[in-house]
Write a protein that holds these residues in place. Structure first.
Motif, PDB file in Angstrom:
ATOM      1  N   GLY A 344       0.599  -1.255   0.068  1.00 14.55           N
ATOM      2  CA  GLY A 344      -0.298   0.120   0.181  1.00 14.55           C
ATOM      3  C   GLY A 344       0.902   1.212   0.051  1.00 14.55           C
ATOM      4  O   GLY A 344       1.895   1.341   0.025  1.00 14.55           O
ATOM      5  N   TYR A 345       0.220   2.506   0.089  1.00 13.06           N
ATOM      6  CA  TYR A 345       0.581   3.247  -0.053  1.00 13.06           C
ATOM      7  C   TYR A 345       1.428   3.900   1.165  1.00 13.06           C
ATOM      8  O   TYR A 345       0.771   3.874   2.034  1.00 13.06           O
ATOM      9  CB  TYR A 345       0.684   4.985  -0.817  1.00 13.06           C
ATOM     10  CG  TYR A 345       0.253   6.275  -1.202  1.00 13.06           C
ATOM     11  CD1 TYR A 345       1.900   6.505  -2.602  1.00 13.06           C
ATOM     12  CD2 TYR A 345       1.240   7.112  -0.173  1.00 13.06           C
ATOM     13  CE1 TYR A 345       2.525   7.152  -2.367  1.00 13.06           C
ATOM     14  CE2 TYR A 345       1.866   8.156  -0.764  1.00 13.06           C
ATOM     15  CZ  TYR A 345       2.147   8.086  -1.693  1.00 13.06           C
ATOM     16  OH  TYR A 345       2.823   9.536  -1.884  1.00 13.06           O
ATOM     17  N   ALA A 346       3.073   4.832   1.050  1.00 16.74           N
ATOM     18  CA  ALA A 346       3.032   4.702   2.235  1.00 16.74           C
ATOM     19  C   ALA A 346       4.543   6.289   2.467  1.00 16.74           C
ATOM     20  O   ALA A 346       4.513   6.228   1.545  1.00 16.74           O
ATOM     21  CB  ALA A 346       4.132   3.165   3.183  1.00 16.74           C
ATOM     22  N   ALA A 371      -4.342  10.796  -4.672  1.00 16.33           N
ATOM     23  CA  ALA A 371      -3.139  11.265  -5.866  1.00 16.33           C
ATOM     24  C   ALA A 371      -2.857  12.206  -5.502  1.00 16.33           C
ATOM     25  O   ALA A 371      -1.948  12.664  -5.508  1.00 16.33           O
ATOM     26  CB  ALA A 371      -3.469  10.724  -7.250  1.00 16.33           C
ATOM     27  N   SER A 372      -3.881  13.534  -5.341  1.00 16.88           N
ATOM     28  CA  SER A 372      -3.174  14.280  -5.083  1.00 16.88           C
ATOM     29  C   SER A 372      -2.816  15.233  -3.847  1.00 16.88           C
ATOM     30  O   SER A 372      -2.448  16.058  -3.623  1.00 16.88           O
ATOM     31  CB  SER A 372      -5.105  15.223  -5.654  1.00 16.88           C
ATOM     32  OG  SER A 372      -6.180  15.697  -4.350  1.00 16.88           O
ATOM     33  N   GLN A 373      -2.950  14.431  -3.225  1.00 18.47           N
ATOM     34  CA  GLN A 373      -2.320  14.354  -1.693  1.00 18.47           C
ATOM     35  C   GLN A 373      -1.423  13.878  -1.357  1.00 18.47           C
ATOM     36  O   GLN A 373      -0.451  14.173  -0.625  1.00 18.47           O
ATOM     37  CB  GLN A 373      -3.994  14.105  -0.365  1.00 18.47           C
ATOM     38  CG  GLN A 373      -4.936  15.836  -0.486  1.00 18.47           C
ATOM     39  CD  GLN A 373      -5.617  15.184   0.382  1.00 18.47           C
ATOM     40  OE1 GLN A 373      -5.721  14.589   0.829  1.00 18.47           O
ATOM     41  NE2 GLN A 373      -7.266  16.086   1.052  1.00 18.47           N
ATOM     42  N   SER A 374      -0.807  13.086  -2.388  1.00 14.56           N
ATOM     43  CA  SER A 374       0.301  12.088  -2.437  1.00 14.56           C
ATOM     44  C   SER A 374       1.760  12.436  -2.502  1.00 14.56           C
ATOM     45  O   SER A 374       2.397  11.715  -1.555  1.00 14.56           O
ATOM     46  CB  SER A 374       0.145  11.375  -2.968  1.00 14.56           C
ATOM     47  OG  SER A 374       0.456  12.024  -4.464  1.00 14.56           O
ATOM     48  N   ASP A 375       1.524  13.682  -1.968  1.00 16.62           N
ATOM     49  CA  ASP A 375       3.427  14.343  -1.944  1.00 16.62           C
ATOM     50  C   ASP A 375       4.171  14.198  -0.623  1.00 16.62           C
ATOM     51  O   ASP A 375       3.395  15.388   0.684  1.00 16.62           O
ATOM     52  CB  ASP A 375       2.915  15.858  -2.374  1.00 16.62           C
ATOM     53  CG  ASP A 375       4.426  16.208  -3.153  1.00 16.62           C
ATOM     54  OD1 ASP A 375       5.704  15.017  -2.323  1.00 16.62           O
ATOM     55  OD2 ASP A 375       5.104  17.587  -2.896  1.00 16.62           O
TER      56      ASP A 375
END
Length: 385
Positions: A344-346, A371-375
């Protein structure tokens, strides 16, 4: 005396409001001392004077007009914290009222005072705590008389930031516990995934937690235009975490005991808690702090992102499940993080990867993110004990 002074504190604490380089590392103040002592004071204090072989410090805030003295006395100097506090107050010729209480089974004394400090009419609070091996810590924090209202929360937060052992990282500070002592508990039933879980919550936990949140939000207001704002924001959440752990101790254990036997691993258990928080009614707190107390959430108050993330962190950390929260000024959002080997995204913090946990969208599991908040650079990690 006890009822009178507690009333004074309660009135003062609730009425007064306050309009990435750290200047001082609070955790190394008393290096080399045999007694355990640590501080998590508001950001921006600097040492202006020290002595007595590292047992005396005078501090001054670079953010608020507040000064402080920290001094540790040897076991043979005073017979009690009451004597230590009275002697120090009288040595400065201050007017004071004092009271005694117990914090973490330790002898403690507290006072308000006014008088001349460093040539100025001043107002402040003082605290004396018995440490290991009989040492006594005396803390004095004050401001000039004209700022006594605006700086009240800042002063109390400073004195409430002391730790005397490792377990005190998970219990409210001495000033908070003095005003809101532990007492009777109410029965509470939680409905989590069709399980009815009976647990306990202190009768005054909602009021006490809301006071702590409001106080620390007033402290945070001093940093709006400061380069220390990120560190101050992190401390704000740390203080809430600390205050919440003991209040939710029964809840954390009872929920864990109800679900853990049927969970495949820690991530499975954490997913059940995440999905539970996603069912809460979304509602912004109407106070200036805009943060719902964790006892309040459990009693049915509406909640938003950062309060839910903190609830997860407290309940997971209490069971030794490594968790964290992330907050973002860019996205005006807060999410939870879980140390896990599941895919998962971490976000990476130090040497650990934390799966992100979105508490406001029902049905999502750990490791899923817009994705728009993944930075990662737009998020601030709040690491916890």
């Amino acid at each position: 005396m006890t009822r009178t002074l507690k009333k004074i504190f309660a009135v003062i604490l609730f009425i007064f409001t306050a309009g990435i380089e750290n200047a001082f590392s609070s955790r190394t103040l008393f290096n080399g001392l045999s007694s355990y002592i640590s501080l998590d004071m508001p950001e921006g204090f600097k040492v202006v004077e020290s002595g007595d072989n590292g047992k005396y410090y005078m501090l001054e805030s670079t953010v608020a007009p507040v000064k402080a003295i920290e001094r540790i006395y040897a076991p043979d100097r005073f017979t009690s914290t009451q004597e230590a506090l009275a002697t120090v107050m009288e040595s400065f010729s201050l007017n004071y009222e004092k009271d005694n209480f117990t914090w973490r089974t330790r002898e403690a004394s507290v006072s308000t005072f006014d008088g001349i400090m460093l040539g100025e009419n001043s107002f402040g609070y003082a605290l004396a705590l018995k440490l290991e091996e009989g040492n006594i810590l005396v803390s004095i924090c004050w401001t000039d008389e004209k700022n006594s209202g605006n700086c009240n929360s800042f002063i109390v937060s400073f004195l409430d930031s002391v730790f005397v052992d490792s377990e005190s990282y998970f219990e409210s500070g001495p000033f908070t516990q003095y005003v809101f002592p532990e007492g009777e508990k109410d029965e509470l039933t939680l409905n989590i995934q069709d399980k009815q879980i009976s647990t306990l919550l202190g009768k005054n936990d909602v009021e006490a937690a809301e006071y702590l949140i409001q106080r620390e939000n007033e402290v945070l207001s001093y940093y709006r235009n400061s380069h220390l704002w990120q560190l101050a924001w992190i401390r704000y959440y740390r203080m809430i975490f600390r205050d919440s752990c003991k209040r939710l101790q029964n809840v954390s254990f009872d929920v864990y005991n109800a679900f853990a036997p049927e969970c495949s691993d820690e991530t499975d258990y954490a997913t059940r808690l995440l999905n539970w928080t996603q069912t809460f009614s979304y509602e912004r707190e109407t106070t200036s702090a805009d943060f719902t107390s964790l006892p309040g959430i459990l009693k049915g108050k509406g909640s938003d992102c950062d309060s839910r993330a903190m609830l997860l962190a407290v309940m997971l950390q209490s069971m030794n499940i490594d968790s964290i929260i992330f907050v973002s000024a860019v996205h005006s959002h807060g999410i939870a993080g879980l140390a896990s080997t599941h895919p998962g995204y971490a976000f990476t913090v130090g040497e650990k990867d934390y799966l992100v946990g979105e508490t406001t969208i029902p049905g999502l599991t750990w490791g899923i993110m817009d994705a728009s908040q993944s930075d990662p650079s737009t998020w601030i990690p709040v690491t916890l004990p």
